[in-house]
Write a protein that holds these residues in place. Structure first.
Motif, PDB file in Angstrom:
ATOM      1  N   ALA A 341     -32.845 -13.853  -0.288  1.00  0.00           N
ATOM      2  CA  ALA A 341     -31.545 -13.238  -0.619  1.00  0.00           C
ATOM      3  C   ALA A 341     -31.266 -12.060   0.312  1.00  0.00           C
ATOM      4  O   ALA A 341     -30.130 -11.861   0.764  1.00  0.00           O
ATOM      5  N   GLY A 342     -32.299 -11.281   0.605  1.00  0.00           N
ATOM      6  CA  GLY A 342     -32.150 -10.137   1.510  1.00  0.00           C
ATOM      7  C   GLY A 342     -31.694 -10.595   2.887  1.00  0.00           C
ATOM      8  O   GLY A 342     -30.786 -10.008   3.485  1.00  0.00           O
ATOM      9  N   LEU A 343     -32.339 -11.658   3.370  1.00  0.00           N
ATOM     10  CA  LEU A 343     -31.970 -12.184   4.695  1.00  0.00           C
ATOM     11  C   LEU A 343     -30.540 -12.724   4.677  1.00  0.00           C
ATOM     12  O   LEU A 343     -29.745 -12.452   5.579  1.00  0.00           O
ATOM     13  N   ASP A 344     -30.227 -13.462   3.602  1.00  0.00           N
ATOM     14  CA  ASP A 344     -28.875 -14.043   3.486  1.00  0.00           C
ATOM     15  C   ASP A 344     -27.803 -12.959   3.475  1.00  0.00           C
ATOM     16  O   ASP A 344     -26.704 -13.150   3.991  1.00  0.00           O
ATOM     17  N   GLU A 345     -28.121 -11.824   2.850  1.00  0.00           N
ATOM     18  CA  GLU A 345     -27.114 -10.761   2.747  1.00  0.00           C
ATOM     19  C   GLU A 345     -27.073  -9.861   3.982  1.00  0.00           C
ATOM     20  O   GLU A 345     -26.341  -8.881   4.008  1.00  0.00           O
ATOM     21  N   GLY A 346     -27.927 -10.156   4.958  1.00  0.00           N
ATOM     22  CA  GLY A 346     -27.846  -9.434   6.225  1.00  0.00           C
ATOM     23  C   GLY A 346     -28.743  -8.223   6.363  1.00  0.00           C
ATOM     24  O   GLY A 346     -28.576  -7.442   7.309  1.00  0.00           O
ATOM     25  N   ALA A 347     -29.705  -8.044   5.462  1.00  0.00           N
ATOM     26  CA  ALA A 347     -30.653  -6.948   5.656  1.00  0.00           C
ATOM     27  C   ALA A 347     -31.562  -7.322   6.829  1.00  0.00           C
ATOM     28  O   ALA A 347     -31.761  -8.497   7.122  1.00  0.00           O
ATOM     29  N   ARG A 348     -32.092  -6.289   7.501  1.00  0.00           N
ATOM     30  CA  ARG A 348     -32.923  -6.541   8.697  1.00  0.00           C
ATOM     31  C   ARG A 348     -34.398  -6.516   8.303  1.00  0.00           C
ATOM     32  O   ARG A 348     -34.902  -5.506   7.814  1.00  0.00           O
ATOM     33  N   LEU A 349     -35.048  -7.661   8.498  1.00  0.00           N
ATOM     34  CA  LEU A 349     -36.467  -7.764   8.149  1.00  0.00           C
ATOM     35  C   LEU A 349     -37.290  -7.079   9.234  1.00  0.00           C
ATOM     36  O   LEU A 349     -37.258  -7.477  10.390  1.00  0.00           O
ATOM     37  N   VAL A 350     -38.002  -6.044   8.831  1.00  0.00           N
ATOM     38  CA  VAL A 350     -38.760  -5.266   9.804  1.00  0.00           C
ATOM     39  C   VAL A 350     -40.205  -5.754   9.877  1.00  0.00           C
ATOM     40  O   VAL A 350     -40.816  -5.794  10.940  1.00  0.00           O
ATOM     41  N   CYS A 351     -40.766  -6.109   8.731  1.00  0.00           N
ATOM     42  CA  CYS A 351     -42.093  -6.715   8.768  1.00  0.00           C
ATOM     43  C   CYS A 351     -42.315  -7.509   7.485  1.00  0.00           C
ATOM     44  O   CYS A 351     -41.610  -7.332   6.492  1.00  0.00           O
ATOM     45  N   GLY A 352     -43.284  -8.413   7.527  1.00  0.00           N
ATOM     46  CA  GLY A 352     -43.606  -9.240   6.359  1.00  0.00           C
ATOM     47  C   GLY A 352     -42.602 -10.359   6.193  1.00  0.00           C
ATOM     48  O   GLY A 352     -42.130 -10.933   7.169  1.00  0.00           O
ATOM     49  N   GLY A 353     -42.290 -10.662   4.941  1.00  0.00           N
ATOM     50  CA  GLY A 353     -41.309 -11.700   4.651  1.00  0.00           C
ATOM     51  C   GLY A 353     -41.930 -13.066   4.436  1.00  0.00           C
ATOM     52  O   GLY A 353     -41.244 -14.010   4.075  1.00  0.00           O
ATOM     53  N   ASP A 354     -43.250 -13.159   4.658  1.00  0.00           N
ATOM     54  CA  ASP A 354     -43.892 -14.472   4.494  1.00  0.00           C
ATOM     55  C   ASP A 354     -45.174 -14.318   3.649  1.00  0.00           C
ATOM     56  O   ASP A 354     -45.323 -13.338   2.941  1.00  0.00           O
ATOM     57  N   HIS A 355     -46.092 -15.243   3.789  1.00  0.00           N
ATOM     58  CA  HIS A 355     -47.316 -15.202   2.986  1.00  0.00           C
ATOM     59  C   HIS A 355     -48.460 -14.496   3.722  1.00  0.00           C
ATOM     60  O   HIS A 355     -49.623 -14.594   3.328  1.00  0.00           O
ATOM     61  N   GLY A 356     -48.127 -13.809   4.788  1.00  0.00           N
ATOM     62  CA  GLY A 356     -49.129 -13.043   5.516  1.00  0.00           C
ATOM     63  C   GLY A 356     -50.211 -13.938   6.118  1.00  0.00           C
ATOM     64  O   GLY A 356     -51.357 -13.517   6.252  1.00  0.00           O
ATOM     65  N   GLY A 357     -49.847 -15.169   6.420  1.00  0.00           N
ATOM     66  CA  GLY A 357     -50.806 -16.083   7.034  1.00  0.00           C
ATOM     67  C   GLY A 357     -51.855 -16.603   6.068  1.00  0.00           C
ATOM     68  O   GLY A 357     -52.852 -17.187   6.483  1.00  0.00           O
ATOM     69  N   ARG A 358     -51.635 -16.412   4.774  1.00  0.00           N
ATOM     70  CA  ARG A 358     -52.661 -16.832   3.810  1.00  0.00           C
ATOM     71  C   ARG A 358     -52.131 -17.978   2.959  1.00  0.00           C
ATOM     72  O   ARG A 358     -51.006 -17.962   2.482  1.00  0.00           O
ATOM     73  N   ASN A 359     -52.992 -18.956   2.773  1.00  0.00           N
ATOM     74  CA  ASN A 359     -52.609 -20.080   1.921  1.00  0.00           C
ATOM     75  C   ASN A 359     -53.549 -20.203   0.729  1.00  0.00           C
ATOM     76  O   ASN A 359     -53.572 -21.220   0.053  1.00  0.00           O
TER      77      ASN A 359
END
Ligand code: NDP
Length: 485
Positions: A341-359
Motif C-alpha cells: 500500500a505504501g508503494l502504491d501510494e507513492g511513498a519512497r522505499l528507502v530500505c527493506g520492504g521484503d523478507h530480508g532474504g529469509r525463507n
C-alpha cells in the motif's frame, strides 16, 4: 513437542486439562514447527476458574498487605533466577530474539512483581474533618475478581503487569493469554504458586476471542483489563459496560516521534530504530510516524538506512540475532500488504520492504519509507510490524498539529537539545505516555497508558492502584442526629 506444558489451563493452584475444548497448535514462528498443543477453555473450565477466583479472593484480601507483598516479591526472585528458561520459552512462543527476551520479558515481569509487592503495604486512606467533630475516612478496597486478557507481543510482561497490581491490592485474576502465545502465562502461574500464592488467585484459561468475551460478560467478574487492538477494545469495553464493570484498556497506536534539527542524529536514529524495529515492530507504543525537521532529514535518512540495513535477522535462539520473525504468517502477510500500500501510494522505499532474504520464518526486513504524507494508509493505520514512516516538517506548530491529527493517543516522543521546546511540545501532544530524548522505555515505576482511542486507565506506577481498587467513603457522626421531623 518441545514446549508442551503439563496442561492447557491453570486453575486453583494446579494444571487443568479438558480436551473437549478446541485444539490450539502453538507454532514457533521461526520454523513453523508445532511446539505445543493446548485446548480452548470449555464453559466448564471457565466456571471452575471463576469459582476458584471468587472463593479465594476474600481470604486473600483479608491477609496483611505486607504478607501479600512478600509472596509477590518471592515470585519476582524466582522469576529472575529462571530468566533464561523463561526467556527461551518466550522466544519459542513469540519468535522474538533471545537477545531481547533475556532483558525485556521475564525481567520486566519480575520488576512488576517486585514493585507491586512493595506497594501492597503502602495503601492507605484519608481522613476528612467535617466540623462539629464529625469526620469521614476513605478505604481502598479490592475490586474482587479481575479478568486479564493479553496480546501476543509480550505475553509474560502483560500477564505480570496485570496480575501483580491485581494480587498486591487483594484481588484474584483469571487471565486469558492470546491464543497465539498461550505458554508463558502458565509458567507465571506455576511460579506464583511456588512463591506461596494460595490456590485460585491467579488462574490461566486458554482460548481465542470467544473465551475472552465469555469472561468479560460473566457476572463473577468485577474488572476487565485488556491489552489488544482498538477494535477488540471497543467490543470488550462495550461488553464490560453492560455489567458496569471497571476497565483498563491498553490498545493500539500510531505514535509520533518528532526529531528537531538540533537533536543528536545518532540518538534520534537509535530511538527511531528501537521504536520501530524492537520485537520486529510488534510494540503498541512504537513511534511509527517519525517526523524529521527538513534541515536534518537527509542526514537522518542516510544514517538510519545504514544502521537499519545492518540489523541481523535470523534464528531467534541465537543470541547474536537482532530481529526475529513476526508472530504468524497472517501477521507477515498483513504487514507486507501495508508495504505494498505504501508503494502504491507513492511513498519512497528507502530500505527493506521484503523478507530480508529469509525463507525460514515469518520475516519482514526492517523497512523505512521516506516522503510519507499524512493521508497515506501507512501513516494512518497501525501496522504492527517493522515498518517506519519518515515524514518531513518545517516548524513546531505544524508538526504538533500533524502529530495530534490521529484518532490514537498512546505515546509520543520528542528529540531536541532545546529543553524548553521539548517540554512545550510534550505539553501539547495528545498522548498518554511521552518521552523526551528517549523512546519506548517503560520502567514499572512509570504509569503507562493511552488517551483517545488508545485506551482508558493506566498500568504500572502509583496510578495502577486506582485501577485495581475501589474507594469506600465512611462518614462518622460524632454528635446527635439533627432530623427536621
Ligand atoms: P487483539 O485485539 O486481536 O487481541 C487481544 C486479546 O483479546 C487476545 O487475547 C484476543 O484473543 C482477545 N479477544 C479478541 N476478541 C475478543 C472479545 N470479543 N472479547 C474478549 N477478548 C477478545 O490484539 P492482538 O493480540 O492482535 O495484539 C496486537 C494489538 O495489541 C495491537 O493493536 C497493539 O497495539 C495492541 N497492544 C497494546 C498494548 C498497550 O499496552 N497499549 C501493548 C501490546 C499490544 P485471541 O487473539 O486469542 O483471539
Amino acid at each position: 513437542m518441545r514446549a508442551q506444558p503439563p496442561a492447557s489451563h491453570y486453575i486453583d493452584g494446579a494444571p487443568v486439562e479438558d480436551t473437549a475444548g478446541e485444539p490450539i497448535d502453538v507454532i514457533y514462528p521461526y520454523t513453523g514447527e508445532v511446539i505445543a498443543r493446548v485446548h480452548a477453555a470449555t464453559p466448564a473450565v471457565l466456571d471452575r476458574a471463576l469459582d476458584a477466583a471468587r472463593r479465594a479472593q476474600a481470604d486473600w484480601a483479608a491477609r496483611a498487605p505486607v504478607e501479600r507483598g512478600r509472596v509477590l516479591r518471592r515470585a519476582a526472585e524466582l522469576m529472575r533466577a529462571r530468566n533464561r528458561a523463561l526467556s527461551e520459552l518466550e522466544t519459542l512462543d513469540t519468535g522474538k530474539p533471545l537477545q531481547e527476551t533475556l532483558v525485556a520479558d521475564a525481567t520486566s515481569g519480575a520488576d512488576a512483581l517486585e514493585y507491586f509487592g512493595g506497594a501492597a503495604a503502602t495503601v492507605t486512606g484519608h481522613t476528612i474533618p467535617l466540623g462539629g467533630g464529625d469526620f469521614a475516612y476513605t478505604l481502598r478496597e479490592p475490586l474482587g475478581v479481575c479478568a486479564g486478557i493479553g496480546a501476543w507481543n509480550y505475553p509474560t510482561q502483560i500477564a505480570c503487569w496485570k496480575a501483580a497490581p491485581a494480587l498486591a491490592f487483594g484481588n484474584a485474576m483469571v487471565f486469558k493469554p492470546s491464543e497465539l502465545t498461550p505458554l508463558s502465562a502458565l509458567r507465571v502461574a506455576e511460579l506464583l504458586t511456588e512463591a506461596g500464592l494460595p490456590p485460585g488467585l491467579f488462574n490461566v484459561v486458554q482460548g481465542a476471542g470467544a473465551v475472552g468475551a465469555a469472561l468479560v460478560g460473566d457476572a463473577r467478574v468485577d474488572k476487565v483489563s485488556l491489552t489488544g487492538s482498538v477494535d477488540t477494545g471497543r467490543r470488550v469495553y462495550a461488553a464490560a459496560a453492560e455489567g458496569i464493570r471497571h476497565v483498563t484498556m491498553e490498545l493500539g497506536g500510531k505514535s509520533p516521534l518528532i526529531v528537531f534539527d538540533d537533536a543528536s542524529v545518532d540518538d534520534a536514529v537509535g530511538a527511531a530504530m528501537l521504536g520501530n524495529f524492537y520485537s520486529a515492530g510488534q510494540v503498541c507504543s512504537n513511534g511509527t510516524r517519525v517526523f524529521v525537521q527538513r534541515g536534518l532529514e537527509a542526514r537522518f535518512l542516510e544514517r538510519l538506512t545504514e544502521r537499519s540495513r545492518a540489523i541481523l535477522l535470523g534464528d531467534p535462539l541465537d543470541e547474536a540475532t537482532q530481529m526475529g520473525p513476526l508472530i504468524s504468517a497472517g501477521q507477515r502477510d498483513r504487514v507486507t500488504g501495508y508495504i505494498r500500500a505504501g508503494l502504491d501510494e507513492g511513498a519512497r522505499l528507502v530500505c527493506g520492504g521484503d523478507h530480508g532474504g529469509r525463507n525460514d520464518g515469518f520475516f519482514v526486513a526492517p523497512t523505512v519509507f521516506a516522503d510519507v504524507h499524512d493521508d497515506m494508509i501507512i501513516a494512518r493505520e497501525e501496522i504492527f510490524g517493522p515498518v517506519m514512516c519518515v515524514l518531513g516538517f518545517d516548524d513546531e506548530a505544524e508538526v504538533l498539529a500533524r502529530a495530534n491529527a490521529s484518532p490514537f493517543g498512546l505515546a509520543a516522543g520528542v528529540f531536541t537539545r532545546d529543553l524548553s521546546r521539548a517540554h512545550r511540545v510534550v505539553a501539547g501532544l495528545e498522548a498518554g505516555t511521552c518521552w523526551i530524548n528517549s523512546y519506548n522505555l517503560t520502567p514499572v515505576e512509570m504509569p503507562f497508558g493511552g488517551v483517545k482511542a488508545s485506551g482508558v486507565g493506566r498500568e504500572n506506577g502509583p496510578a495502577a492502584l486506582e485501577h485495581y481498587t475501589r474507594l469506600k467513603t465512611v462518614h462518622v457522626g460524632m454528635g446527635g442526629v439533627d432530623a427536621p421531623y
